[in-house]
Design an enzyme around this catalytic site. Structure first.
Site, PDB file in Angstrom:
ATOM      1  CE  LYS A  74      -4.275  -1.148   2.220  1.00  0.00           C
ATOM      2  NZ  LYS A  74      -5.350  -1.095   3.113  1.00  0.00           N
ATOM      3  CG  ASP A 110      -9.076   1.253   3.410  1.00  0.00           C
ATOM      4  OD1 ASP A 110      -9.804   0.431   2.861  1.00  0.00           O
ATOM      5  OD2 ASP A 110      -7.702   0.873   3.430  1.00  0.00           O
TER       6      ASP A 110
HETATM    7  P1  NAP Z   1      -0.637  -2.846   9.484  1.00  0.00           P
HETATM    8  O1  NAP Z   1      -0.377  -1.879   8.539  1.00  0.00           O
HETATM    9  O2  NAP Z   1       0.086  -4.296   9.466  1.00  0.00           O
HETATM   10  O3  NAP Z   1      -0.905  -2.480  11.190  1.00  0.00           O
HETATM   11  C1  NAP Z   1      -1.025  -3.511  11.906  1.00  0.00           C
HETATM   12  C2  NAP Z   1      -1.350  -2.760  13.425  1.00  0.00           C
HETATM   13  O4  NAP Z   1      -1.689  -3.596  14.302  1.00  0.00           O
HETATM   14  C3  NAP Z   1      -0.179  -1.969  14.025  1.00  0.00           C
HETATM   15  O5  NAP Z   1      -0.579  -0.908  14.731  1.00  0.00           O
HETATM   16  C4  NAP Z   1       0.620  -3.131  14.949  1.00  0.00           C
HETATM   17  O6  NAP Z   1       1.029  -2.487  16.111  1.00  0.00           O
HETATM   18  C5  NAP Z   1      -0.821  -3.764  15.332  1.00  0.00           C
HETATM   19  N1  NAP Z   1      -0.847  -4.908  15.945  1.00  0.00           N
HETATM   20  C6  NAP Z   1      -0.465  -6.146  15.037  1.00  0.00           C
HETATM   21  N2  NAP Z   1      -0.364  -7.137  15.934  1.00  0.00           N
HETATM   22  C7  NAP Z   1      -0.571  -7.046  17.178  1.00  0.00           C
HETATM   23  C8  NAP Z   1      -0.677  -7.655  18.436  1.00  0.00           C
HETATM   24  N3  NAP Z   1      -0.447  -8.817  18.252  1.00  0.00           N
HETATM   25  N4  NAP Z   1      -0.876  -6.813  19.624  1.00  0.00           N
HETATM   26  C9  NAP Z   1      -0.904  -5.431  19.593  1.00  0.00           C
HETATM   27  N5  NAP Z   1      -1.143  -4.935  18.330  1.00  0.00           N
HETATM   28  C10 NAP Z   1      -0.901  -5.554  17.209  1.00  0.00           C
HETATM   29  O7  NAP Z   1      -2.165  -3.304   9.141  1.00  0.00           O
HETATM   30  P2  NAP Z   1      -3.257  -2.474   8.437  1.00  0.00           P
HETATM   31  O8  NAP Z   1      -3.411  -2.580   7.220  1.00  0.00           O
HETATM   32  O9  NAP Z   1      -3.229  -1.323   9.450  1.00  0.00           O
HETATM   33  O10 NAP Z   1      -4.642  -3.326   9.005  1.00  0.00           O
HETATM   34  C11 NAP Z   1      -5.015  -3.323  10.488  1.00  0.00           C
HETATM   35  C12 NAP Z   1      -6.342  -4.236  10.536  1.00  0.00           C
HETATM   36  O11 NAP Z   1      -7.486  -3.271   9.768  1.00  0.00           O
HETATM   37  C13 NAP Z   1      -6.290  -5.541   9.651  1.00  0.00           C
HETATM   38  O12 NAP Z   1      -7.045  -6.500  10.510  1.00  0.00           O
HETATM   39  C14 NAP Z   1      -6.948  -5.371   8.624  1.00  0.00           C
HETATM   40  O13 NAP Z   1      -7.618  -6.436   8.090  1.00  0.00           O
HETATM   41  C15 NAP Z   1      -8.029  -4.394   8.898  1.00  0.00           C
HETATM   42  N6  NAP Z   1      -8.634  -3.331   7.836  1.00  0.00           N
HETATM   43  C16 NAP Z   1      -9.848  -3.591   7.749  1.00  0.00           C
HETATM   44  C17 NAP Z   1     -10.427  -3.065   6.410  1.00  0.00           C
HETATM   45  C18 NAP Z   1     -12.140  -3.014   6.529  1.00  0.00           C
HETATM   46  O14 NAP Z   1     -12.555  -2.665   5.410  1.00  0.00           O
HETATM   47  N7  NAP Z   1     -12.739  -3.735   7.400  1.00  0.00           N
HETATM   48  C19 NAP Z   1      -9.778  -2.005   5.502  1.00  0.00           C
HETATM   49  C20 NAP Z   1      -8.470  -1.947   5.971  1.00  0.00           C
HETATM   50  C21 NAP Z   1      -7.912  -2.851   7.035  1.00  0.00           C
HETATM   51  P3  NAP Z   1       2.707  -2.438  16.115  1.00  0.00           P
HETATM   52  O15 NAP Z   1       2.925  -0.981  15.417  1.00  0.00           O
HETATM   53  O16 NAP Z   1       3.118  -2.316  17.484  1.00  0.00           O
HETATM   54  O17 NAP Z   1       3.357  -3.373  15.043  1.00  0.00           O
END
Ligand code: NAP
Length: 291
Positions: A74, A110
């Site tokens: 992304k 998003d």
């Molecule tokens: P990302 O860029 O990989 O960010 C992941 C985030 O989750 C970071 O803040 C990370 O913290 C935290 N995290 C991961 N594992 C963790 C754990 N075990 N304990 C605490 N914090 C943890 O991912 P993203 O693209 O932002 O996506 C995040 C979520 O949003 C995903 O589940 C995705 O499926 C969802 N999402 C949903 C939609 C929808 O349309 N509903 C759209 C986009 C995304 P650190 O910084 O400490 O690593």
């Protein structure tokens, strides 16, 4: 549209990411194409980072109409765009690309998903304290949408790695001139008061997502109350442990399915110029997930 009806003019769109483990996007778009009788097909492509550049060039060469972009591309794909929308440029990440005769335009839809999910609660949210958990790409789209459309008083930015929350705070102060942030580490016992006092709590982390569906950002029930709105971006499963706990304390809970459908609706519109029947798709997807 039946399989035998694909022909010379069928337009291809899709999704690139790595790994592509589980995605509802093909379901959403292909059902929508069928409902709107559009001659398009949506396919997922597993593209590792090492081949991102060549994959994008190949998509131009093949005349692919556009594609969604997911983890881990992304942010990196921005440099291959000819134009980037204002919101995608502020957020710093792209989830939708339109191939306009070889010129690639990048968008972040998003924002549309977050906006449509929270819109029914707009008046309740304006001027209140809100809490965003997470500091990744999804959190960026959430923070942008909150500042631009929901005018919160203070945004509490909570993340496992507090330094990342701090960087994100500074990024948005610079980009959007909003400086009413407080950052915190994701340490539940220290957050009860922050959560309790937030009108809106948004989980923008992947905590609670399949297969680790028992995980939760806090299991302290006294973090929630019946005046609150709790929105979990995780959509698989739709009813996360977080939403179950918040609902048991009387909070209004919002799952990630509506966001998923409405971000898709905006991508669909950018590719086809047509409106997606989003409400119908929302119901179909809920039924599909339950089946
Ligand atoms: P990302 O860029 O990989 O960010 C992941 C985030 O989750 C970071 O803040 C990370 O913290 C935290 N995290 C991961 N594992 C963790 C754990 N075990 N304990 C605490 N914090 C943890 O991912 P993203 O693209 O932002 O996506 C995040 C979520 O949003 C995903 O589940 C995705 O499926 C969802 N999402 C949903 C939609 C929808 O349309 N509903 C759209 C986009 C995304 P650190 O910084 O400490 O690593």
């Amino acid at each position: 549209m039946g399989k035998d009806s694909y022909h010379l003019n069928t337009k291809l769109v899709g999704l690139i990411g790595h790994p592509i483990k589980h995605t509802y996007s093909p379901f959403i778009h292909n059902v929508a194409f069928e409902l709107k009788k559009l001659d398009y097909i949506y396919l997922p492509f597993d593209v590792p980072s090492s081949t991102l550049k060549t994959a994008v060039k190949g998509m131009i060469a093949l005349g692919i109409k556009g594609f969604n972009v997911t983890i881990p591309h992304k942010e990196n794909i921005v440099q291959q765009m000819h134009n980037v929308s204002e919101e995608a440029s502020i957020i710093g990440s792209i989830n939708t690309v339109v191939n306009d005769l070889g010129k690639l335009n990048g968008y972040n839809t998003d924002v549309n998903g977050v906006y449509e999910t929270l819109l029914p609660y707009k008046e309740e949210i304006i001027g209140t304290d809100v809490c965003v958990v997470g500091a990744g790409g999804a959190a960026r789209a959430v923070i942008y949408t909150l500042i631009r459309h929901f005018k919160p008083s203070t945004i509490f930015l909570v993340n496992r790695t507090e330094q990342r929350a701090e960087s994100l705070k500074n990024y948005f102060i610079d980009k959007m001139r909003f400086d009413n942030f407080r950052t915190k580490e994701l340490f539940p016992p220290d957050l009860v008061e922050v959560f309790q006092n937030s009108k809106l709590i948004i989980n923008a982390t992947s905590v609670g997502m399949f297969p680790d569906s028992d995980d939760i950002i806090t299991n302290l029930g006294n973090s929630f109350n019946k005046e609150q709105i709790v929105f979990d971006l995780v959509y698989n499963p739709p009813q996360t442990q977080l939403l179950k706990l918040a609902a048991s304390k009387g909070a209004t809970v919002l799952d990630g399915i509506k966001m998923l459908v409405y971000q898709a609706a905006k991508s669909f519109e950018l590719w086809t110029g047509e409106e997606m029947p989003a409400e119908q798709l929302h119901k179909s997807l809920q039924l599909f997930i339950k089946s």
